[in-house]
Design an enzyme around this catalytic site. Structure first.
Site, PDB file in Angstrom:
ATOM      1  N   ASP A   8       0.857  -1.183   0.000  1.00 42.56           N
ATOM      2  CA  ASP A   8       0.000   0.000   0.000  1.00 42.56           C
ATOM      3  C   ASP A   8       0.894   1.235   0.000  1.00 42.56           C
ATOM      4  OD1 ASP A   8      -2.022  -1.812   0.196  1.00 42.56           O
ATOM      5  OD2 ASP A   8      -2.731  -1.187   2.173  1.00 42.56           O
ATOM      6  N   ASP A 129     -15.301  -3.041  -1.372  1.00 40.74           N
ATOM      7  CA  ASP A 129     -14.860  -2.772  -0.011  1.00 40.74           C
ATOM      8  C   ASP A 129     -16.092  -2.472   0.826  1.00 40.74           C
ATOM      9  OD1 ASP A 129     -12.264  -2.848  -1.144  1.00 40.74           O
ATOM     10  OD2 ASP A 129     -12.430  -0.724  -1.663  1.00 40.74           O
TER      11      ASP A 129
END
Length: 240
Positions: A8, A129
């Site tokens: 990330d 998500d």
């Protein structure tokens, strides 16, 4: 089942967040490309990349870091975060990404997802998500009333390569994945599903592997950086 090590990216560094909160970023490496090389040296066959800044900005921000990873890694990589128009999709696939992940636009612009999936077969995934089963968009900052399974079903005939399903409440928390919800989603669609969020031990990976649904893979980040999961041992277990 494939294990996708997660990198990330925030401000050019490899970080991990807690439940998607940008204010909780822990920096694990100032050289994401070197981190990618270490994952590849340990035997991984894919990488999962997220442009965190891009997810909030709505356009690529950590492009230099992504390109450095692609130049160094030598394995396929998928990227999500800030990919919201065809020009950006074409740009990233042209620069060597194996797959782009479309999250916010899967809710806001489904026609784009379908167009991209037709134009680039096998190279477009949908990122779903969710908090408590409801989809969140724009870097998880905006809640919607869209049910995660309903959204997945909308793309059943679109030709997308995979669905990456993240339980936001589990992400970065090292409390285990939501195996039940992930398996239920995977059983609800024919699209390959990749589990994300909370994978913190080898036992978690085995639980996903043996959940009763044919998952394509699982994503893990913090547990690999912290050493809670040995990448070599995990890859060996998942290949059984």
């Amino acid at each position: 089942m494939i294990l996708y090590p997660a990198i990330d990216l925030k401000d050019g560094a490899a970080v991990r967040l807690l439940r998607g909160d940008m204010n909780t970023a822990t920096v694990f490496s100032d050289s994401p490309a070197e981190q990618a090389a270490q994952f590849v040296a340990a035997g991984c066959e894919w990488l999962h990349l997220v442009d965190l800044n891009g997810a909030f900005e709505g356009a690529p921000v950590n492009a230099a870091a992504v390109e450095a990873i692609l130049a160094r890694a030598g394995v396929p990589a998928q990227l999500g975060g800030g990919i919201r128009d065809m020009a950006t999709i074409e740009m990233w696939l042209g620069r060597g990404l194996a797959r782009v992940i479309l999250g916010t636009v899967a809710v806001e612009n489904p026609a784009l997802v379908r167009e991209a999936a037709r134009a680039f077969p096998g190279r477009v995934a949908v990122g779903i998500d969710a908090r408590k089963g409801r989809v969140a968009t724009r870097g998880w900052a905006e809640e919607t009333d869209v049910d995660a399974t309903d959204l997945a079903r909308r793309y059943e005939d679109a030709g997308v390569a995979a669905i990456i399903y993240t339980d936001i409440e589990r992400d970065g928390a090292m409390q285990g994945p939501n195996v039940e919800a992930t398996a239920a989603l995977a059983r609800a669609v024919e699209i390959p599903v990749i589990a994300s969020g909370g994978v913190s031990s080898l036992e978690d990976l085995v639980a996903l592997r043996d959940c009763g649904a044919a998952l394509n893979g699982a994503i893990s980040g913090r547990a690999l950086y912290d050493g809670a999961i040995d990448l070599g041992a995990a890859l060996s277990a998942l290949s059984e």
